[in-house]
Design a protein around this motif. Sequence first.
Motif, mmCIF file in Angstrom:
data_model
loop_
_atom_site.group_PDB
_atom_site.id
_atom_site.type_symbol
_atom_site.label_atom_id
_atom_site.label_comp_id
_atom_site.label_asym_id
_atom_site.label_seq_id
_atom_site.Cartn_x
_atom_site.Cartn_y
_atom_site.Cartn_z
ATOM 1 N N HIS A 57 1.015 -1.560 -0.603
ATOM 2 C CA HIS A 57 0.085 -0.005 0.087
ATOM 3 C C HIS A 57 1.230 1.551 0.099
ATOM 4 N N PHE A 58 1.915 1.469 -0.287
ATOM 5 C CA PHE A 58 2.557 2.693 -0.580
ATOM 6 C C PHE A 58 2.745 2.875 -1.934
ATOM 7 N N PRO A 59 2.477 4.657 -2.212
ATOM 8 C CA PRO A 59 2.342 5.217 -3.811
ATOM 9 C C PRO A 59 3.273 4.975 -3.870
ATOM 10 N N LYS A 60 3.080 4.944 -5.849
ATOM 11 C CA LYS A 60 4.583 4.730 -6.585
ATOM 12 C C LYS A 60 4.961 6.004 -6.758
ATOM 13 N N ARG A 61 6.312 6.297 -6.510
ATOM 14 C CA ARG A 61 7.002 7.214 -7.130
ATOM 15 C C ARG A 61 8.437 6.223 -7.306
ATOM 16 N N PRO A 62 8.090 6.739 -8.935
ATOM 17 C CA PRO A 62 9.576 6.033 -9.133
ATOM 18 C C PRO A 62 11.459 7.061 -8.881
ATOM 19 N N ARG A 63 11.094 8.283 -8.620
ATOM 20 C CA ARG A 63 12.123 8.801 -8.791
ATOM 21 C C ARG A 63 12.896 9.089 -7.007
ATOM 22 N N LEU A 64 12.058 7.956 -5.702
ATOM 23 C CA LEU A 64 12.251 8.435 -5.176
ATOM 24 C C LEU A 64 12.891 7.057 -4.403
ATOM 25 N N SER A 65 13.325 6.787 -3.257
ATOM 26 C CA SER A 65 13.505 4.843 -3.128
ATOM 27 C C SER A 65 13.448 5.250 -1.429
ATOM 28 N N GLN A 123 20.068 13.769 -2.445
ATOM 29 C CA GLN A 123 20.556 13.268 -1.011
ATOM 30 C C GLN A 123 19.761 13.262 0.159
ATOM 31 N N LYS A 124 18.051 13.606 0.127
ATOM 32 C CA LYS A 124 17.959 14.827 0.776
ATOM 33 C C LYS A 124 16.671 13.442 1.319
ATOM 34 N N GLN A 125 16.682 13.073 2.593
ATOM 35 C CA GLN A 125 15.602 11.757 3.600
ATOM 36 C C GLN A 125 14.715 12.683 4.120
ATOM 37 N N GLU A 126 13.345 11.968 3.689
ATOM 38 C CA GLU A 126 12.108 12.572 4.202
ATOM 39 C C GLU A 126 11.344 11.578 4.827
ATOM 40 N N ASN A 127 10.834 11.613 6.285
ATOM 41 C CA ASN A 127 10.147 10.866 7.776
ATOM 42 C C ASN A 127 8.344 10.154 6.586
ATOM 43 N N VAL A 128 8.731 8.622 6.242
ATOM 44 C CA VAL A 128 7.575 8.512 5.991
ATOM 45 C C VAL A 128 6.165 8.008 7.003
ATOM 46 N N SER A 182 1.848 7.605 12.034
ATOM 47 C CA SER A 182 2.219 9.034 11.945
ATOM 48 C C SER A 182 2.477 9.132 10.638
ATOM 49 N N SER A 183 1.790 8.189 9.240
ATOM 50 C CA SER A 183 1.948 8.106 7.600
ATOM 51 C C SER A 183 1.794 9.793 7.319
ATOM 52 N N LYS A 184 2.296 9.409 6.561
ATOM 53 C CA LYS A 184 2.458 10.770 4.980
ATOM 54 C C LYS A 184 1.693 10.498 3.909
ATOM 55 N N TYR A 185 1.305 9.286 3.881
ATOM 56 C CA TYR A 185 0.126 8.719 2.950
ATOM 57 C C TYR A 185 -0.629 8.223 3.648
ATOM 58 N N THR A 186 -2.039 8.729 3.685
ATOM 59 C CA THR A 186 -2.767 8.983 5.244
ATOM 60 C C THR A 186 -3.686 8.401 4.431
ATOM 61 N N LYS A 187 -3.772 8.114 2.987
ATOM 62 C CA LYS A 187 -5.045 7.750 2.251
ATOM 63 C C LYS A 187 -4.258 6.702 1.991
ATOM 64 N N GLN A 188 -3.015 5.794 1.418
ATOM 65 C CA GLN A 188 -3.735 4.372 1.380
ATOM 66 C C GLN A 188 -3.007 3.076 2.293
ATOM 67 N N LYS A 189 -2.453 3.806 3.858
ATOM 68 C CA LYS A 189 -1.952 2.859 5.033
ATOM 69 C C LYS A 189 -1.345 1.966 4.334
ATOM 70 N N PRO A 190 -0.419 2.564 4.165
ATOM 71 C CA PRO A 190 1.057 1.318 4.128
ATOM 72 C C PRO A 190 1.696 0.674 5.204
#
Length: 959
Positions: free
Chosen positions: A19-27, A87-92, A116-124
């Motif tokens: 249930h993670f969104p697809k973001r090809p540019r990020l890891s 090399q920027k990190q963001e807490n998911v 405390s997920s950033k992706y609130t709609k998909q519930k990873p």
Amino acid sequence: MTAKTDQLLIVVSVLEGRHFPKRPRLSLVVQASFDGEQLATDPVEHREQPQFSTELAWELDRKTLHQHRLQRTPIKLQCFTLDPVSQKQENVGYIVLDLRSVQEVRQDPRWYPLLSSKYTKQKPALLIRMMLENDSRTSQPSPERFKAKKAPPRPGSLSGSVPVPDPLQAQLVPEQGYHQVGPADVCRDMFVLSVTVAFTTNLEQLVPSTKKLSSEDSGFFFYYSLLGNDITSEPFQNLLRPDFEPERASVRIRSSKQVLQVFLSQQPALQVHLCCGNHSLGSAEVPLSVLAAASVFVDVKPATVEGAFTLQPLRRTKLPDLPADLQPTVGVAITLRREEGPLQPSEEKSSPAAPRLPDPPPAEQDPPDSSAHRPADLPPGPPALPQSHTESAAESLLEEVHKEPTGASDDEAPLLHQPETTSSSISVSAPKVSIPSSAHHYCFSLDLRSLGKFSLPQPISAMLRYSYPFFGSAAPIMTNPPVELQRNTQVNLPQSFCAFDFAALPHQLQDTFLRVPLLVELWHRGSSSRDQLIGRASILLSHLLSSSRSRTVGPSGEQSWKQTHQDQIPVVHLQRSTEKVAELSYEATLEDLGFIRPKQVVVSESSQRDVPACPQPSAHPAAPLSTRDTPEYRAALELELWKEEQEDQFDDQLKQRELRHMQALAEEWKKRDAEREALVRKKELEFSLLEDKLQKTLSDLETREKHLAEAQLQTQRLQRQLQSEHELTQKELQEAGRRLQRESDHRVELERDKVRLMEEERARLLQQITDAEARYKHLEREFQKYREEQNHRPEIRLQAELNLLTLEKVELERKLESSTKSKLHYKQQWGRALKELARFKQREQENAAARLKRQEAELEAMKLRYLATEEKEAVRQDRQELDDIRNQLNRLKKQEDRLGPAPSDPAPSSNLNESSEEHLSRLLEERDTLLRTGVYTHEDRIIRELNTQIQEVLRDRNL
């Protein structure tokens, strides 16, 4: 028992996500922190189901682990997105793991949702497994510490040369008393697999508070299945104080070490159930795969898996969150060892064959009744003890077997089944049978009649299979041949009748029937594939005990009781216990044939002739009469002949009645068969209409799904567009806010500069006032000195002094006018300053309102002080001028008084008196006016000076 090492590894396996969104540019990166140490996974692709497949481990000893569990130290996992360019990190989101739930056995992975997920709609969520491992590096020699272990053989091959079936199956060899795993010509080593249930804790947590914690009827017991053998422990009555001895169940396995490792790795976890009657209160899983890994050194020492395993309740109940010391557990140990010594032919045990199904009757014959498959007498020994008995029970049975029949009594423990052999290493001769005198002869028959209401879409070749070790054998009983079972059809089962003769005590029969159900398995026999288990039905034999009893009379006149129960039970799916697969119709019958009687021994006449006659009391006994010549014998013979005749007549009547009943049944069967065919045709028509309607509904649903998919895509596009617009608007608002903030800060700085300049101007003016006061004091001192000098100068100089004073007066008037102009100028500047401050206040924002109010108040106070100072200076100057004039007048008056009054000029004296009166009234009015303003008090300097002047004027008037 394997020795536990002191060094441990806490292993956290991060397997995958969902249930993670697809973001090809990020890891994606998962970072774990425990006890101040941080570990991280390798970056993986940011997609819907990222695959991490990484293990993170921390080293610690058992004492430190215990302290961490007491302190509830968490393991925190944080999920970050990583931009490979910047090399920027963001807490998911993050996950907190409880260290108290980690055990030393391999557990199934669990899905943990991100908090405390950033992706609130998909519930990873992340799939994580935790376990404790022994750090074996401390016990191994240093040169071989990092030596790689030999990989286990691949499934389906034996050391890469001999093919074995995949998956492996354990085949029971009843004649030899062991299970064969793998090819018999290759796998010849004997192993013993033992399971021990040792102890329990906190079992009361599995029972709701509304139920009792004790059972008076059947008690509580543990149940598990070992290689297809159902095993139950001795029952105990109270969950709060479980009182039972540790019991061990063992099975013998003939295989090889490599094949046995593969076989154990393929087996599911051993499920140990805590049962009460027919219900399971909870179960614990003991993984056999760990035993497979530990069996590498089984040649040197036994492989063991042991521990306290948590009992989990059923799905319909939920166990509350409890601390680790309050969790319900069961202590289980599983041991695999090599059997000592080879298997000798003399030690191989033999087991009688399991009950067989009767041969199929001819098509024209009636179905056989229960007496057709019942043996005339009990066999010399009942069927062998099934494999499900524990070794402690086997030892007690062995003692009973070796007892003589004459030594048996009612006080001894009765035998439910008399085995020929009790364990894999013990052989018992068949003639030594000990049956309690209070045991009954029972006959149980089961007729599996039909299967119907099949719900699966594909047809199957149905075959039923069941076993009930209580009847004397654990061998399965199967219906043969398989029948084709299709959806929503009903088929009759051929050769599905089987009868069992056994001996048991009545209370043992009731206890077993109430506690252990008869499980019937539905199998699909494939033509080219292995058999597949479809479902399972549970026949509750307690219903048979509660059915009505009828009395029957046997051929030899013995009486028996008979109970019959018919029912239709559901066949449920294995994984989904609420899903009904089919419906089974059966009929069960139980006959109580009374107590077990010993067989009568018929003694031949030849043997009787060898028996000496009884001695007679007379000295010369007469020759004894023949037994056949006695009247009693003839009467008994006639009675027996009459009985046989009556029995023949009764049998003829029964056959005639049976023939009539069978004809009536055949007619009724034909009639109902026609009705069923008409009903089937009607149902087929209805089903075809419903199928057309269903097809139409499905097409409508597909159309709706397409529309919904298009609408969903449109909604997502609009949502992305609105999101981008919202972000753009947010950025513009932030930029406008920053611009307004800068402008406001600049304006505030300008106003602060203006206020600072005004403060400097104020300080300069105050300094001028101070300088003026100093000059005033200096002039006052000079005037006082001049005044004193004037008192000693001659009168001729008075005119010059008067002229000088006149000039000074003019100068003072000029200064007074200049001061008045300066005062007006200052008032104008002050007005302009007030206007500027008003404009500044209007431009200020809300955040500077309070500060401006305080500044305005300070300016207002400064204005009052400044006005008071100006007014004080003007009054002082006026007063000084008036004092000078008054002093001059007083001096002139004194001089005139000393020179004498001028007769020709009396007017100046009256004028001086009038001016002094006016001066006095003006001084009094000024003092009172200043006091009424409230700004001055009697202690102020100006008031004191006015009082001094008033006193001087009064003193001059009195003179």
